[in-house]
Design a protein around this motif. Structure first.
Motif, PDB file in Angstrom:
ATOM      1  N   SER A   7       0.886  -1.182  -0.299  1.00 57.92           N
ATOM      2  CA  SER A   7       0.191   0.077   0.141  1.00 57.92           C
ATOM      3  C   SER A   7       1.351   0.878   0.404  1.00 57.92           C
ATOM      4  O   SER A   7       0.716   1.937  -0.564  1.00 57.92           O
ATOM      5  N   ILE A   8       1.799   1.377   1.162  1.00 60.71           N
ATOM      6  CA  ILE A   8       3.077   2.095   1.144  1.00 60.71           C
ATOM      7  C   ILE A   8       3.358   2.990  -1.048  1.00 60.71           C
ATOM      8  O   ILE A   8       3.919   3.541  -1.507  1.00 60.71           O
ATOM      9  N   ALA A   9       3.809   1.377  -1.511  1.00 56.19           N
ATOM     10  CA  ALA A   9       4.081   1.632  -2.921  1.00 56.19           C
ATOM     11  C   ALA A   9       3.109   2.142  -4.015  1.00 56.19           C
ATOM     12  O   ALA A   9       3.450   2.762  -4.702  1.00 56.19           O
ATOM     13  N   PHE A  10       2.005   2.493  -3.288  1.00 56.16           N
ATOM     14  CA  PHE A  10       0.955   2.402  -4.464  1.00 56.16           C
ATOM     15  C   PHE A  10       0.440   4.046  -3.994  1.00 56.16           C
ATOM     16  O   PHE A  10       0.601   4.953  -4.512  1.00 56.16           O
ATOM     17  N   ALA A  11       0.886   4.110  -2.615  1.00 51.15           N
ATOM     18  CA  ALA A  11       0.394   5.701  -2.130  1.00 51.15           C
ATOM     19  C   ALA A  11       1.505   6.623  -2.564  1.00 51.15           C
ATOM     20  O   ALA A  11       1.255   7.975  -2.302  1.00 51.15           O
ATOM     21  N   TRP A  12       3.136   5.954  -2.528  1.00 48.69           N
ATOM     22  CA  TRP A  12       3.822   7.348  -2.318  1.00 48.69           C
ATOM     23  C   TRP A  12       3.668   7.508  -3.576  1.00 48.69           C
ATOM     24  O   TRP A  12       3.136   8.833  -4.395  1.00 48.69           O
ATOM     25  N   PRO A  13       3.815   6.591  -5.289  1.00 52.70           N
ATOM     26  CA  PRO A  13       3.640   8.033  -6.674  1.00 52.70           C
ATOM     27  C   PRO A  13       2.384   7.988  -6.670  1.00 52.70           C
ATOM     28  O   PRO A  13       2.003   9.332  -6.864  1.00 52.70           O
ATOM     29  N   ILE A  14       0.735   8.158  -6.542  1.00 49.57           N
ATOM     30  CA  ILE A  14      -0.661   8.555  -6.826  1.00 49.57           C
ATOM     31  C   ILE A  14      -0.543   9.442  -6.183  1.00 49.57           C
ATOM     32  O   ILE A  14      -0.357  11.115  -6.502  1.00 49.57           O
ATOM     33  N   GLY A  15       0.360   9.458  -4.290  1.00 48.52           N
ATOM     34  CA  GLY A  15       0.484  11.339  -3.264  1.00 48.52           C
ATOM     35  C   GLY A  15       1.265  11.809  -3.729  1.00 48.52           C
ATOM     36  O   GLY A  15       1.014  13.142  -3.957  1.00 48.52           O
ATOM     37  N   TYR A  16       2.380  11.206  -4.636  1.00 50.07           N
ATOM     38  CA  TYR A  16       2.963  12.324  -5.652  1.00 50.07           C
ATOM     39  C   TYR A  16       2.824  13.755  -6.807  1.00 50.07           C
ATOM     40  O   TYR A  16       2.522  14.583  -6.583  1.00 50.07           O
ATOM     41  N   PHE A  17       2.033  12.861  -7.336  1.00 45.71           N
ATOM     42  CA  PHE A  17       1.134  13.446  -8.403  1.00 45.71           C
ATOM     43  C   PHE A  17      -0.218  13.980  -7.131  1.00 45.71           C
ATOM     44  O   PHE A  17      -0.867  15.431  -7.875  1.00 45.71           O
ATOM     45  N   ALA A  18      -0.920  13.869  -7.231  1.00 50.18           N
ATOM     46  CA  ALA A  18      -2.745  14.002  -5.837  1.00 50.18           C
ATOM     47  C   ALA A  18      -2.248  15.382  -5.187  1.00 50.18           C
ATOM     48  O   ALA A  18      -2.972  15.910  -5.237  1.00 50.18           O
ATOM     49  N   VAL A  19      -0.222  15.232  -4.626  1.00 48.77           N
ATOM     50  CA  VAL A  19      -0.725  16.089  -3.874  1.00 48.77           C
ATOM     51  C   VAL A  19      -0.039  18.003  -4.199  1.00 48.77           C
ATOM     52  O   VAL A  19       0.091  18.345  -4.315  1.00 48.77           O
ATOM     53  N   LYS A  20      -0.242  17.645  -6.174  1.00 50.52           N
ATOM     54  CA  LYS A  20       0.092  18.583  -6.397  1.00 50.52           C
ATOM     55  C   LYS A  20      -1.023  19.697  -6.918  1.00 50.52           C
ATOM     56  O   LYS A  20      -0.841  20.908  -7.502  1.00 50.52           O
ATOM     57  N   VAL A  21      -1.798  19.009  -6.792  1.00 47.18           N
ATOM     58  CA  VAL A  21      -3.836  19.493  -6.736  1.00 47.18           C
ATOM     59  C   VAL A  21      -4.012  19.691  -5.659  1.00 47.18           C
ATOM     60  O   VAL A  21      -3.877  19.408  -4.345  1.00 47.18           O
ATOM     61  N   SER A  22      -4.883  20.714  -5.233  1.00 46.39           N
ATOM     62  CA  SER A  22      -5.843  21.330  -3.982  1.00 46.39           C
ATOM     63  C   SER A  22      -7.688  22.066  -4.232  1.00 46.39           C
ATOM     64  O   SER A  22      -8.139  21.532  -5.737  1.00 46.39           O
ATOM     65  N   GLY A  23      -7.938  21.551  -3.304  1.00 45.30           N
ATOM     66  CA  GLY A  23      -8.998  21.452  -3.423  1.00 45.30           C
ATOM     67  C   GLY A  23      -9.688  20.661  -4.199  1.00 45.30           C
ATOM     68  O   GLY A  23      -9.609  19.389  -3.806  1.00 45.30           O
ATOM     69  N   ALA A  24     -11.563  21.413  -4.821  1.00 42.20           N
ATOM     70  CA  ALA A  24     -11.986  20.425  -5.474  1.00 42.20           C
ATOM     71  C   ALA A  24     -11.024  19.615  -6.318  1.00 42.20           C
ATOM     72  O   ALA A  24     -10.954  18.073  -6.328  1.00 42.20           O
ATOM     73  N   TYR A  25     -10.242  20.539  -7.236  1.00 44.15           N
ATOM     74  CA  TYR A  25      -8.848  19.078  -7.502  1.00 44.15           C
ATOM     75  C   TYR A  25      -9.050  17.684  -7.050  1.00 44.15           C
ATOM     76  O   TYR A  25      -8.494  16.959  -7.653  1.00 44.15           O
ATOM     77  N   PHE A  26      -8.499  17.854  -6.010  1.00 43.85           N
ATOM     78  CA  PHE A  26      -8.068  16.771  -5.180  1.00 43.85           C
ATOM     79  C   PHE A  26      -8.766  15.752  -5.020  1.00 43.85           C
ATOM     80  O   PHE A  26      -8.337  14.409  -5.163  1.00 43.85           O
ATOM     81  N   VAL A  27      -9.380  15.988  -4.536  1.00 45.08           N
ATOM     82  CA  VAL A  27     -11.181  15.365  -4.195  1.00 45.08           C
ATOM     83  C   VAL A  27     -11.574  14.710  -5.741  1.00 45.08           C
ATOM     84  O   VAL A  27     -11.474  13.397  -5.449  1.00 45.08           O
ATOM     85  N   ILE A  28     -11.598  15.511  -6.631  1.00 46.18           N
ATOM     86  CA  ILE A  28     -11.636  14.047  -8.273  1.00 46.18           C
ATOM     87  C   ILE A  28     -10.074  13.556  -8.085  1.00 46.18           C
ATOM     88  O   ILE A  28     -10.681  12.531  -9.098  1.00 46.18           O
ATOM     89  N   ILE A  29      -9.609  14.338  -8.339  1.00 45.65           N
ATOM     90  CA  ILE A  29      -8.461  13.205  -8.548  1.00 45.65           C
ATOM     91  C   ILE A  29      -8.047  11.919  -7.602  1.00 45.65           C
ATOM     92  O   ILE A  29      -7.556  10.832  -8.248  1.00 45.65           O
ATOM     93  N   THR A  30      -8.298  11.773  -6.394  1.00 44.77           N
ATOM     94  CA  THR A  30      -8.281  11.207  -5.387  1.00 44.77           C
ATOM     95  C   THR A  30      -9.404   9.995  -6.289  1.00 44.77           C
ATOM     96  O   THR A  30      -9.409   9.245  -5.616  1.00 44.77           O
TER      97      THR A  30
END
Lengths: 305, 266, 330
Positions: free
Chosen positions: C107-130
């Motif tokens: 799960s860390i191996a998934f969370a790391w790269p996904i998080g790397y991209f996801a945290v680049k956006v915030s607010g509404a965009y973050f909700v949607i990207i997740t």
């Protein structure tokens, strides 16, 4: 069965089956266009609501589903599809007015809370439909039973009518926004809330109407799609995501962008489904969307905030 | 009381420019100040003072020009790095951490210079940071309100907390953007006293809209207008400067902006 | 920060709240440790399930309640954890500890790269990207039947816990329960320390005011990513425990609507309190268990409850208690 598997809209009754690759591609292109127009209607509702009242409406798919289910029910009740098309969206629109007043207004300006609240609404709609109409997927007869023949393959006439109707509705929406006082108010609120308020725009009324209109458009899409897809309480989950994709790719709050993006996605998934299975086609467009989100957060056609 | 300012430069800009579309907010500004100085920047609304701060603190990236802090170039560095190098700023519109306590607000700033934030040690064990936070609470006069949730403070106290947060990062250079905005006359006077005390320990640039507030305080005043420095010098000289009077007293006959601010020059 | 509050009466109130919390927590732990042997096996299983989902909600609280990032994608890591447990046991015949470790690492191996991209956006965009990321892997899992079993999922036999020369079988609901309780309790205590640590303070600063946090020297994206990974790892652990307990893993676990459950539990219990989300999941799962026997559309009530909480008491149950008894952030 999984929650929200892909497919449904591409499927055609047996009598329309087509064989060779070129016909398939042309067929999917036409189909993608038609489907894109339906999505555009639904996505316009979503983007309108986001652009004006900054609500990410997670229940938008459920409102679409509600339109489809009510449409299906009314068609059976009255025996007339067109009557259902007239009334079901109106009913959902009125529900939308109530939602804005009762649920969203108290939490205005808190985006995280509106997302969570509309998630709650989604649960309520799903389960209410499940409780009253049951969970069995229903199919609805196409109200017009003739097919076209384009370049050697058959195409159901109803879908072309749907396309025309969607396009007409969008023109109507445009006229509403640009030719009426209410439309002017809505645009004013979008430009500058404080200024609009100072100019005497009834903010509460505009908010309510905007959400109602969004719900109306979702439900209208639902009724139109009902004879094409299977009607069941979870049908909105899939659409919600597609509508999100359209709104993001089109640029949050950009109406024209949404229409273009909807047709783009309809075509993309349609044509891709000739070569790969629908699930892979969906993965493909989801990845595309993430790339857009990261590289052009304001959408392909959006203005910078 | 006040130590002599040194000859070393603490901040320097070369041709600093910021354009927003067609609008030039900051126009080829060459600014320089020595360590230990208390500098005031004044000018009418929209003169580019806040944009100038945004460029120095890394909140905005300049269109052209360069920024040097203690001789090192910091142009285009991200805001967090600039902060860790020792430039802190406050905001004209109060920007605090609303739902945590006053104490935690300052704490949040006080720990950022630690390179590694240990996830397995309880914050209250870090005596060095505790001491710093206590000291800052004393300086800004919020010691007896440290347990209060920040958003419950009065406007004046929130303005002080704003300064406290900036001090938390242990800066060499403090940028104060209209710190007394919205304060009562009494609060303004008290705050200015605090700023004066602070200026013994660090270099300060204070942006003010109201010239009278900084007249007695500043070593040097820079006057901004239309994104440029139109005058610079000791307060007395600035008061007499023709160009400054033009801006403030409405010498530009058709300029309502100038007239509007004429009352600010006393 | 109990000892550092300003006015004496505040300090008293804080101290009192702190004491009340500690007493309440001690009682809760005592009940959780002592009561189960006297429960029917159905209730043992229910309690086990509550602990697991409570852990999932706790993971969500770190990212939302403490760092302010509304993620609807944490179910992805729950699902990865569940498969990370099921696959090693079923396919590779590995023992439980190794499988558990594998699940968390996966799960860390998934969370790391996904998080790397996801945290680049915030607010509404973050909700949607997740949501989007969650869906991508949901569809992939659906498609890769050879690995995930698709719609049918994977079913495993009850794994046993090797302890030196011993072997404890998870077939016994009580063993299973204590196994889960020990891990959940450990996770709770660790996360409680994390949120009180300098790292936790950084999370909270970002939650409160991202822009200001950046200007005082926080590399915001880095801390968001750390929070995302911690949350992902704990979500993965809860998924692994769920797979070990229920003995199956299903692609539906990855779906974003499962994340919605955690959102609901956290909000009802009190976001940003750690214990709140666990209490929230306990209450709602018991409620579901009770109501669903005569009203199978109970999510309607859940929906109404959520809306009611959002409108009238967004601080949730524990948040309300804190206001009443004055216990502030630890």
């Amino acid at each position: 069965m999984g929650q929200g598997s892909v497919g449904g809209y591409g499927a055609l009754p047996q009598r329309y089956f087509v064989m060779d690759l070129l016909s398939q591609i042309i067929f999917q292109a036409v189909n993608g266009f038609v489907w894109g127009l339906i999505i555009a209607l639904i996505a316009l509702g979503l983007t309108l609501v986001f652009g004006l009242i900054e609500v990410i409406n997670v229940s938008h798919g459920a409102l679409y589903m509600l339109g489809a289910v009510l449409g299906w029910y009314m068609e059976r009740l009255f025996g007339n599809f067109w009557l259902a098309l007239a009334f079901a969206p109106l009913m959902v629109g009125i529900i939308g007015l109530g939602i804005e007043r009762a649920v969203l207004r108290p939490i205005e300006g808190k985006p995280a809370m509106t997302i969570i609240a509309t998630f709650g609404l989604m649960l309520i709609f799903h389960q209410s439909v499940l409780a009253t109409f049951g969970g069995a997927p229903q199919r609805m007869r196409e109200p017009i039973q003739f097919g076209f023949s384009i370049m050697g393959f058959g195409y159901p006439g109803y879908r072309l009518i749907v396309a025309a109707f969607s396009a007409a509705t969008m023109v109507g929406l445009w006229a509403f926004l640009y030719k009426t006082k209410f439309g002017l108010w809505m645009r004013a609120v979008r430009q500058d809330r404080e200024m609009a308020l100072a100019m005497g725009v009834p903010l509460n009324g505009v908010y309510m109407l905007t959400f109602g209109l969004g719900a109306f458009l979702a439900a209208l899409g639902g009724v139109l799609a009902a004879p094409i897809v299977t009607v069941e309480f979870k049908m909105g989950l899939d659409i919600l995501i597609i509508a999100f994709m359209v709104v993001i790719i089109g640029g949050l709050g950009s109406l024209l962008g949404s229409v273009v993006a909807a047709i783009l996605i309809g075509e993309l998934e349609g044509i891709a489904s000739v070569f790969i299975n629908p699930t892979n086609a969906r993965i493909f467009s989801l990845v595309f969307m993430i790339i857009v989100l990261l590289l052009r957060p304001h959408g392909l056609f959006g203005r910078k905030a | 009381m006040k130590p002599l300012t040194t000859d070393r430069s603490v901040l320097e800009t070369e041709g600093l420019t910021k354009r927003f579309g067609g609008l030039i907010a900051v126009d080829r500004v060459n600014f320089s100040m020595r360590e230990g100085e208390l500098r005031a920047i004044i000018g009418p609304n929209g003169a580019g003072k806040t944009t100038f701060f945004n460029l120095i603190s890394g909140c905005l990236s300049p269109s052209e020009g360069r920024v040097f802090f203690k001789g090192e170039e910091i142009t285009h560095l991200p805001a967090d790095q600039i902060s860790r190098r020792g430039i802190a700023r406050t905001f004209q519109i109060t920007s605090i951490f609303p739902n945590i306590t006053v104490y935690e607000n300052i704490w949040a700033a006080a720990q950022t210079k630690k390179g590694f934030l240990n996830p397995l040690v309880h914050s209250s064990r870090l005596m060095d940071i505790r001491k710093r936070v206590e000291g800052i609470l004393e300086i800004v006069g919020l010691h007896d309100k440290s347990g209060e949730i920040a958003s419950n403070l009065s406007h004046g106290d929130q303005r002080l907390l704003e300064i406290g947060i900036a001090l938390g990062t242990d800066p060499h250079l403090l940028l104060l953007d209209e710190p007394t905005a919205g304060m009562s006359v009494k609060e303004t006077r008290e705050t200015m006293e605090r700023v004066k005390e602070l200026s013994c320990k660090l270099s300060i640039i204070i942006v003010e809209h109201d010239m009278s507030v900084v007249m007695e305080l500043a070593d040097t005043i820079s006057v901004f207008d239309f994104g440029r420095i139109i005058a610079e010098g000791p307060p007395e000289e600035i008061k007499r400067d023709e160009r400054v009077q033009e801006v403030y007293l409405g010498g530009r006959s058709n300029d309502s902006e100038g007239r509007r601010h004429s009352h600010l020059l006393r | 920060m109990a000892s550092l509050a300003g006015k004496p009466e505040d300090r008293m109130k804080l101290w009192k709240g702190e004491r009340l919390f500690q007493i309440g927590f001690a009682v809760l732990v005592a009940v959780l440790v002592l009561a189960p042997p006297f429960l029917r096996s159905y209730h043992k299983r229910l309690l086990t399930e509550i602990l697991i989902w409570g852990l999932f909600a706790l993971a969500f609280d770190i990212i939302y309640g403490y760092t302010g990032m509304l993620s609807f994608g944490q179910a992805l890591f729950f699902g990865v954890g569940a498969y990370g447990m099921a696959i090693p046991i079923l396919r590779w015949d590995l023992n439980l500890w190794v499988a558990l470790l594998f699940a968390v690492i996966a799960s860390i191996a998934f969370a790391w790269p996904i998080g790397y991209f996801a945290v680049k956006v915030s607010g509404a965009y973050f909700v949607i990207i997740t949501i989007i990321f969650s869906l991508i892997f949901f569809f992939i899992a659906l498609d890769w039947r050879w690995l995930t079993g698709g719609d049918n999922g994977l079913t495993l036999t009850a794994p046993s816990i090797p302890l030196g020369n011993w072997k404890l079988s998870l077939v016994d609901p009580l063993t299973n329960y204590y196994f889960v309780l020990a891990l959940v309790l450990a996770c709770y205590l660790i996360t409680r320390r994390i949120v009180a640590s300098p790292l936790g303070k950084a999370f909270q600063a970002i939650r409160e005011n991202e822009d200001r946090a950046r200007v005082i020297g926080y590399k915001v994206e880095r801390f968001k990513l750390i929070s995302y990974i911690i949350s992902g790892a704990i979500s993965g652990l809860s998924g692994a425990l769920y797979a070990a307990t229920s003995r199956y893993a299903n692609v539906d676990f990855l779906h974003w609507t499962v994340s919605g459950d955690a959102v609901v539990w956290t909000l009802v219990g009190g976001a940003g309190t750690l214990i709140g989300p666990m209490i929230g999941s306990g209450l709602l799962i018991v409620f579901e268990d009770y109501v669903s026997s005569w009203f199978k559309n109970y999510p309607i009530i859940v929906g109404i409850l959520v809306i009611g909480v959002v409108i009238t008491a967004p601080q949730g149950i524990v948040g309300l208690l804190r206001e009443r008894f004055g216990r502030k952030e630890r």
